[in-house]
Design an enzyme around this catalytic site. Structure first.
Site, short mmCIF file in Angstrom:
data_model
loop_
_atom_site.label_atom_id
_atom_site.label_comp_id
_atom_site.label_asym_id
_atom_site.label_seq_id
_atom_site.Cartn_x
_atom_site.Cartn_y
_atom_site.Cartn_z
N ASP A 142 -8.73 -27.85 23.27
CA ASP A 142 -7.78 -27.49 22.22
C ASP A 142 -7.18 -28.77 21.69
OD1 ASP A 142 -6.95 -24.93 20.95
OD2 ASP A 142 -5.00 -25.88 21.16
N LYS A 161 -15.81 -43.53 16.46
CA LYS A 161 -14.92 -42.40 16.77
C LYS A 161 -15.00 -42.03 18.25
CE LYS A 161 -13.60 -37.69 15.85
NZ LYS A 161 -13.81 -36.40 15.22
N GLY A 196 -13.07 -31.92 10.23
CA GLY A 196 -11.64 -31.67 10.15
C GLY A 196 -10.90 -32.72 9.34
N TYR A 197 -9.86 -33.30 9.94
CA TYR A 197 -8.99 -34.24 9.24
C TYR A 197 -9.51 -35.67 9.29
CZ TYR A 197 -5.73 -30.31 9.49
OH TYR A 197 -5.15 -29.07 9.37
N ASP A 198 -10.73 -35.89 9.77
CA ASP A 198 -11.24 -37.27 9.91
C ASP A 198 -11.21 -38.08 8.60
OD1 ASP A 198 -11.59 -37.03 12.61
OD2 ASP A 198 -13.76 -36.75 12.54
N ALA A 243 -19.06 -26.47 16.26
CA ALA A 243 -20.28 -27.24 16.53
C ALA A 243 -20.00 -28.75 16.58
CB ALA A 243 -21.32 -26.94 15.46
N HIS A 244 -19.00 -29.19 15.82
CA HIS A 244 -18.68 -30.63 15.80
C HIS A 244 -18.13 -31.09 17.15
CE1 HIS A 244 -19.31 -30.88 11.49
NE2 HIS A 244 -18.62 -29.75 11.39
P1 ITT Z 1 -12.53 -23.71 19.01
O1 ITT Z 1 -11.13 -23.09 19.18
O2 ITT Z 1 -13.61 -22.69 18.91
O3 ITT Z 1 -12.79 -24.78 20.03
P2 ITT Z 1 -11.34 -24.90 16.61
O4 ITT Z 1 -11.86 -25.87 15.62
O5 ITT Z 1 -10.63 -23.66 16.08
O6 ITT Z 1 -12.56 -24.49 17.57
P3 ITT Z 1 -8.82 -25.77 17.77
O7 ITT Z 1 -8.19 -24.44 17.78
O8 ITT Z 1 -8.63 -26.67 18.95
O9 ITT Z 1 -10.39 -25.65 17.61
O10 ITT Z 1 -8.35 -26.53 16.44
C1 ITT Z 1 -8.66 -27.85 16.31
C2 ITT Z 1 -8.42 -28.31 14.87
O11 ITT Z 1 -7.77 -29.58 14.89
C3 ITT Z 1 -9.75 -28.53 14.18
O12 ITT Z 1 -10.20 -27.36 13.53
C4 ITT Z 1 -9.40 -29.66 13.23
O13 ITT Z 1 -8.75 -29.15 12.09
C5 ITT Z 1 -8.39 -30.47 14.03
N1 ITT Z 1 -9.09 -31.49 14.85
C6 ITT Z 1 -9.22 -31.52 16.20
N2 ITT Z 1 -9.96 -32.57 16.60
C7 ITT Z 1 -10.31 -33.23 15.48
C8 ITT Z 1 -11.08 -34.38 15.22
O14 ITT Z 1 -11.69 -35.04 16.20
N3 ITT Z 1 -11.21 -34.78 13.96
C9 ITT Z 1 -10.63 -34.11 12.95
N4 ITT Z 1 -9.91 -33.00 13.08
C10 ITT Z 1 -9.74 -32.55 14.35
#
Ligand code: ITT
Length: 201
Positions: free
Chosen positions: A72, A176, A154-156, A14-15
């Site tokens: 991704d 951001k 995530g890692y923000d 959702a983010h």
């Molecule tokens: P979908 O596959 O359903 O799109 P996901 O979150 O599993 O969702 P990814 O496989 O691309 O997506 O993994 C991305 C991960 O990388 C995400 O879960 C975060 O841990 C990190 N990440 C990516 N973009 C980020 C952001 O803008 N800020 C912080 N962490 C991020």
């Protein structure tokens, strides 16, 4: 004013949807696969961002008409040899558990002097089951000594972009979305679409 073309994001995060909507929402009417419960779950079996972005975009585009976009993305930390990279989402041992991911990052970075890192985003665009294009964005920065802030995802809380002293989670969504890996990849995507007729494409 004519209706905006529809775009379905091949994401369950959702983010990501919220950020992409904030950046691209004036060009497309955006939903994501959470609104289509009958669509299959796509397994991310690739070993690169582009492979996984393609799997997600094409896996969904086979089932729905119109524009589909997959994102991704992940964090690459130099002191960890580029990890977590493609496996960013499950670094802490549990898919999509951001608290565990951040805890593992803290552990692995303890005592590391080189803090340099980057976020990468790969966007894959498809339409009616056809591959249309791939778009990339990167933001360079460093891993904070201590996580802080509530914004983003995530890692923000750990990632301080170059030119700043506080992490993305503290900088807020406006900052951001003006500099992120995702914002840059979206900018490449909009540049590509600029002279295209979205209905006829
Ligand atoms: P979908 O596959 O359903 O799109 P996901 O979150 O599993 O969702 P990814 O496989 O691309 O997506 O993994 C991305 C991960 O990388 C995400 O879960 C975060 O841990 C990190 N990440 C990516 N973009 C980020 C952001 O803008 N800020 C912080 N962490 C991020």
């Amino acid at each position: 004013m004519s209706e905006l073309p529809k775009l379905i994001l091949a994401t369950r995060n959702a983010h990501k949807t919220e950020e992409i909507r904030q950046i691209l929402g004036n060009k497309f009417s955006i939903t994501d696969v959470r609104s289509f419960p009958d669509l299959p779950e796509i397994e991310e079996t690739g070993t690169t961002f582009v492979e996984n972005a393609r799997l997600k975009a094409m896996g969904i585009s086979k089932h729905v008409p119109g524009w589909v976009l997959a994102d991704d993305s992940g964090l690459e930390v130099d002191a960890l040899g580029g990890a977590p990279g493609v496996w960013s989402s499950s670094f802490g041992g549990e898919e999509g558990n951001h608290a565990k991911n951040n805890a593992r990052l803290d552990q692995e970075m303890a005592g590391k002097e080189n803090r340099s890192a980057r976020f990468r985003c790969t966007l894959f665009l498809a339409k009616d089951g056809r591959e249309i294009g791939v778009f990339y964005g990167t933001v360079e920065g460093r891993i904070a000594a201590e996580a802080s802030g509530e914004g983003g995802f995530g890692y923000d809380p750990h990632f301080i972009p170059d030119g700043y002293e506080i992490p993305l989670a503290e900088l807020g969504s406006e900052v951001k979305n003006s500099l992120s890996h995702r914002a840059k990849a979206i900018s490449a995507l909009t540049e590509f679409l600029e002279d295209k007729d979205l209905e006829e494409f």
